[in-house]
Design an enzyme around this catalytic site. Structure first.
Site, PDB file in Angstrom:
ATOM      1  N   SER A  28       0.844  -1.202   0.000  1.00  0.00           N
ATOM      2  CA  SER A  28       0.000   0.000   0.000  1.00  0.00           C
ATOM      3  C   SER A  28       0.877   1.249   0.000  1.00  0.00           C
ATOM      4  CB  SER A  28      -0.941  -0.041   1.215  1.00  0.00           C
ATOM      5  OG  SER A  28      -1.326   1.238   1.638  1.00  0.00           O
ATOM      6  N   GLU A 174      -9.734  -7.591  13.031  1.00  0.00           N
ATOM      7  CA  GLU A 174      -9.633  -7.568  11.564  1.00  0.00           C
ATOM      8  C   GLU A 174     -10.238  -8.822  10.929  1.00  0.00           C
ATOM      9  OE1 GLU A 174      -7.491  -5.057   9.628  1.00  0.00           O
ATOM     10  OE2 GLU A 174      -7.598  -3.787  11.401  1.00  0.00           O
ATOM     11  N   HIS A 250      -1.366  -8.754   8.819  1.00  0.00           N
ATOM     12  CA  HIS A 250      -2.379  -9.732   9.216  1.00  0.00           C
ATOM     13  C   HIS A 250      -1.710 -11.100   9.268  1.00  0.00           C
ATOM     14  CE1 HIS A 250      -5.624  -7.053   7.178  1.00  0.00           C
ATOM     15  NE2 HIS A 250      -5.732  -6.920   8.487  1.00  0.00           N
ATOM     16  N   ASP A 252      -2.743 -13.705   7.892  1.00  0.00           N
ATOM     17  CA  ASP A 252      -2.821 -14.406   6.597  1.00  0.00           C
ATOM     18  C   ASP A 252      -1.764 -13.944   5.601  1.00  0.00           C
ATOM     19  OD1 ASP A 252      -3.895 -12.026   5.610  1.00  0.00           O
ATOM     20  OD2 ASP A 252      -5.866 -12.858   5.121  1.00  0.00           O
ATOM     21  N   CYS A 372      -6.877 -12.778   0.830  1.00  0.00           N
ATOM     22  CA  CYS A 372      -7.508 -11.553   1.366  1.00  0.00           C
ATOM     23  C   CYS A 372      -8.862 -11.315   0.726  1.00  0.00           C
ATOM     24  CB  CYS A 372      -6.665 -10.321   1.049  1.00  0.00           C
ATOM     25  SG  CYS A 372      -5.022 -10.358   1.713  1.00  0.00           S
TER      26      CYS A 372
HETATM   27  O1  SUG Z   1      -6.228  -3.512   5.145  1.00  0.00           O
HETATM   28  N1  SUG Z   1      -5.058  -2.593   1.964  1.00  0.00           N
HETATM   29  C1  SUG Z   1      -5.686  -3.562   2.829  1.00  0.00           C
HETATM   30  C2  SUG Z   1      -5.269  -4.944   2.397  1.00  0.00           C
HETATM   31  C3  SUG Z   1      -6.040  -6.008   3.146  1.00  0.00           C
HETATM   32  C4  SUG Z   1      -5.499  -7.368   2.917  1.00  0.00           C
HETATM   33  N2  SUG Z   1      -6.264  -8.307   3.617  1.00  0.00           N
HETATM   34  C5  SUG Z   1      -5.771  -9.395   4.241  1.00  0.00           C
HETATM   35  N3  SUG Z   1      -4.511  -9.563   4.466  1.00  0.00           N
HETATM   36  N4  SUG Z   1      -6.612 -10.270   4.673  1.00  0.00           N
HETATM   37  C6  SUG Z   1      -5.343  -3.330   4.289  1.00  0.00           C
HETATM   38  O2  SUG Z   1      -4.204  -2.965   4.587  1.00  0.00           O
HETATM   39  C7  SUG Z   1      -4.744  -0.351   1.074  1.00  0.00           C
HETATM   40  C8  SUG Z   1      -5.590   0.842   0.670  1.00  0.00           C
HETATM   41  C9  SUG Z   1      -4.809   1.953   0.047  1.00  0.00           C
HETATM   42  O3  SUG Z   1      -3.671   2.183   0.422  1.00  0.00           O
HETATM   43  O4  SUG Z   1      -5.370   2.622  -0.846  1.00  0.00           O
HETATM   44  C10 SUG Z   1      -5.487  -1.317   1.958  1.00  0.00           C
HETATM   45  O5  SUG Z   1      -6.427  -0.957   2.618  1.00  0.00           O
END
Ligand code: SUG
Length: 442
Positions: A28, A174, A250, A252, A372
């Protein structure tokens, strides 16, 4: 009675974008200024759902939330006409605009914790939507998620819906990303592994220094209580705080389990030996079948490769012939150590018989791999027949959704385009088409 595991994947929303919103999520951050392609993202997600259908599995879908979340912008003082709201938010607080536009509910592994009726004292499937307390853009998902889950699993005889845990750091939660169910077969009682990053109350337990621990022990314990799980079928495991600080936001991202297989990196947990002893002894009370603990050594796959390839965010799925297959993101093919490891794994006689690759790079660039994107629900035939059929996919529905995405979804978004009223209108048309398709009120 026959039981199946159904994956409910999030349909990527038309506002999918990159904004670097998630502290501690390396992808991200790295892609904070990248231009996204929502159409491609949604098609990649649908291709993954189609693959599981092709394999003969039951596949579900959860629609995207309506974004931008104008009510949230209003609540934060960005009011006036929509055009004014967008402009003001963009010039004063672009991160708030990005948060209200985030399509993050696509990662349904964070939608809720779901436990099997075979594990609960009342023999019902329990749902607790995640409060996603740690990141603002995610914390605004809970209410819409709760409404969707109630619509999809709408039968009091089988499904119990709990409110999300209190919106407080003490209960940061989460969802299923930190919950794994091990069992000898889908129709048998399971062992529920809850992984937490820190304890809100017990300061003796180590905490990460750099990045937030997004799940507390107290949240895990509350969910186990609320879902009527017993001590015998529950294990609470502390995640290694050092790996959180390196980008494992996380569980996972560093471990995945299904049936009698737990696949994890040697650095995933604190006190690994103790954890494995507890898992093994509780497993022995549940099953006479062998539990396969596949530990990946740092010498074979570095933590860095694991995080960047998402080797542990693979989906382990049971094929109709009983074999386990691993669904991996194509990024796993770009890391020499990961690719070598997976090639070796296929040669060895492990439970994982087949590896399938899918390109999900639009989601991956935001730190969201195959696992995810899905929420798993263990269902008996009777429970499955009580699921709202609108949200169970067929090949025809996949084609219809692809056509909808092709017709309505934008192909280029960044924060600047999100501030324009034209983009808003474009996304609104897509939102309306989705709502019509699923029969949702907008
Ligand atoms: O919560 N990314 C999510 C990715 C979630 C992944 N889920 C699991 N691992 N189960 C998070 O970090 C990035 C959004 C942004 O930067 O625009 C984001 O929310």
């Amino acid at each position: 009675m026959k039981y199946v595991e159904v994956n409910f994947d999030g349909l990527v929303g038309p506002s999918h974008n990159y904004a670097g919103l998630s502290l501690g999520n390396i992808a991200s951050k790295q892609n904070a200024t990248a231009v996204s392609n929502p159409k491609l993202a949604a098609l990649q997600g649908l291709d993954k759902m189609q693959l599981l259908l092709d394999l003969g599995l039951t596949q579900g879908v959860i629609p995207p939330h309506i974004r931008p979340n104008l009510a949230q912008l209003n609540a934060l003082g960005f009011n006036g006409s929509v055009s004014q709201q967008l402009k003001k938010a963009y010039s004063i607080a672009p991160t708030i605009l990005a948060s209200c536009y985030s399509a993050s509910n696509m990662w349904t592994a964070n939608a809720a914790t779901v436990t099997s009726s075979l594990d609960a004292k009342d023999n019902k499937i329990h749902f607790t939507p995640a409060n996603l307390f740690s990141q603002f853009h995610r914390s605004i998902e809970s209410d819409d998620t709760a409404a969707l889950l109630q619509l999809i699993f709408n039968h009091e005889k089988y499904f119990v819906h709990h409110p999300h845990l209190p919106h407080h750091a003490y209960f940061a939660d989460e969802g299923a990303a930190n919950h794994t169910r091990l069992t000898e077969a889908y129709d048998q009682t399971g062992l529920n592994l809850f992984v937490y990053g820190c304890s809100a109350q017990n300061n003796q337990l180590a905490k990460p220094n750099k990045f937030p621990a997004r799940q507390t022990l107290e949240a895990c314990q509350a969910i186990a209580r609320i879902h009527q799980l017993s001590d015998d079928n529950t294990v609470f495991i502390q995640q290694n705080p050092d790996v959180i600080d390196q980008g494992v936001f996380h569980n996972d991202v560093i471990a995945v389990g299904n049936l009698n297989v737990l696949f994890y990196h040697e650095q995933a947990f604190c006190n690994t030996k103790q954890v494995l002893d507890e898992i093994n002894s509780k497993w022995a009370k549940l099953s006479t079948k062998k539990l396969h603990l596949i530990e990946v050594k740092n010498n074979d796959v570095t933590l860095n490769s694991a995080i960047n390839s998402y080797l542990f965010n693979t989906q382990l799925i049971q094929l109709n012939n009983g074999d386990t297959a691993m669904l991996a993101p194509t990024e796993c093919q770009s890391f020499t150590d990961v690719q070598y490891y997976l090639n070796q794994l296929q040669k060895k006689q492990t439970q994982i018989k087949q590896i399938l690759y899918k390109n999900l790079n639009q989601s991956m660039q935001n730190g969201g791999g195959p696992a995810c994107l899905r929420l798993r629900v263990n269902l008996s035939e009777a429970e499955l027949s009580a699921v709202n059929p609108h949200f169970l996919l067929t090949h025809k529905k996949i084609d219809q959704l692809k056509a909808l995405v092709n017709e309505y979804y934008p192909t280029h978004l960044n924060l600047q385009t999100l501030s324009s009223f034209e983009t808003y209108q474009h996304i609104q048309q897509a939102n309306q088409a989705i709502s019509r398709y699923f029969g949702l009120n907008t």
